[in-house]
Write an enzyme that holds these catalytic residues in place. Structure first.
Site, PDB file in Angstrom:
ATOM      1  N   ASP A  77      37.007  32.975  38.517  1.00 19.64           N
ATOM      2  CA  ASP A  77      36.409  34.287  38.681  1.00 19.64           C
ATOM      3  C   ASP A  77      35.449  34.483  37.505  1.00 19.64           C
ATOM      4  O   ASP A  77      35.489  33.717  36.528  1.00 19.64           O
ATOM      5  CB  ASP A  77      37.507  35.354  38.686  1.00 19.64           C
ATOM      6  CG  ASP A  77      36.957  36.749  38.752  1.00 19.64           C
ATOM      7  OD1 ASP A  77      36.144  37.035  39.647  1.00 19.64           O
ATOM      8  OD2 ASP A  77      37.335  37.569  37.887  1.00 19.64           O
ATOM      9  N   ASP A 130      41.838  36.817  37.058  1.00 22.17           N
ATOM     10  CA  ASP A 130      42.464  37.854  36.243  1.00 22.17           C
ATOM     11  C   ASP A 130      43.026  39.006  37.066  1.00 22.17           C
ATOM     12  O   ASP A 130      43.477  39.998  36.490  1.00 22.17           O
ATOM     13  CB  ASP A 130      41.437  38.420  35.257  1.00 22.17           C
ATOM     14  CG  ASP A 130      40.324  39.187  35.965  1.00 22.17           C
ATOM     15  OD1 ASP A 130      39.555  38.553  36.716  1.00 22.17           O
ATOM     16  OD2 ASP A 130      40.235  40.411  35.785  1.00 22.17           O
TER      17      ASP A 130
END
Length: 222
Positions: A10, A177
């Site tokens: 990400d 995350d």
């Protein structure tokens, strides 16, 4: 990392701390339209579904109009256009790499591991942020929120990387995350490791049950 031939990341909250400059751009936009500003924590909690969705949440909070009406209204487009100008100016001004990101990507690349970013951030912003922090040369692929019709947690972005590099799911890892990242990896059938310092909409990342929780990116080299 001999277990993985492909590592996908990400972007916001994983490789780069971007929330401060997103916060600046949102409030630049709200001030332009004489709307109440939002807090940094609110922006942090809205990150994850792309900047357009984040902007909609800020407008709803400001009292511009209710969410259903806003999504169906033509009035959203000039606001999005104004935000685009502000965010393009802000990209790279207050964001920073998280600890050990550059060293880890460089080491993995040296080991022959393919590296990709799969983010819900729109492509024009993704490119600006990656270039601002000189990450683009370290990546083999970039999938943004507008690269395909569906965004994370839809697994299309991960599947495209697996196909591009001919890597089986069991030889791939996703690092993120948020619960969105964990769900995306699960939907794609790949392993997922999570970082605790990003933007998980105010919730502890442990609750998402990733395969492994790592303190920072350097643990990818353990």
């Amino acid at each position: 990392m001999n277990s993985f031939d492909l590592v996908m990341f990400d972007l916001d909250g994983t490789l780069v701390e971007t929330a401060p400059e997103i916060f600046d751009a949102v409030n630049d936009t709200l001030r332009f339209f004489a709307l109440p500003e939002v807090t940094q924590q609110q922006v942090n909690d809205w990150i994850g579904h792309g900047t357009r969705e984040l902007l909609i949440q800020a407008l709803v909070f400001s009292g511009k109009m209710n969410e259903v009406t806003l999504r169906a209204s033509d009035s959203l487009m000039p606001i999005v256009s104004r935000f685009d100008k502000h965010y393009q100016q802000r990209c790279g001004t207050r964001s920073q790499l998280y600890p050990h990101v550059r060293e880890t990507l460089t080491a993995l690349r040296g080991q022959g591991v393919k590296l990709a970013v799969v983010t819900n951030k729109e492509g024009r912003y993704t490119t600006t942020v990656l270039n601002a922090h000189r990450l683009m040369p370290l990546l083999d692929a970039v999938v943004s929120g507008d690269s395909f019709p569906a965004k994370k947690p839809d697994p299309t972005g991960i599947h495209s990387c697996l196909s591009q590099f001919g890597v089986a799911p069991e030889r791939a890892l996703f690092v993120g995350d948020s619960s969105i990242d964990v769900a995306t990896a699960r939907n794609a059938g790949v392993s997922v490791w999570a970082l605790p310092y990003g933007y998980n909409m105010g919730q502890p990342i442990e609750a998402c049950a990733p395969d492994r929780l790592i303190a920072d990116c350097s643990m990818l080299l353990d």
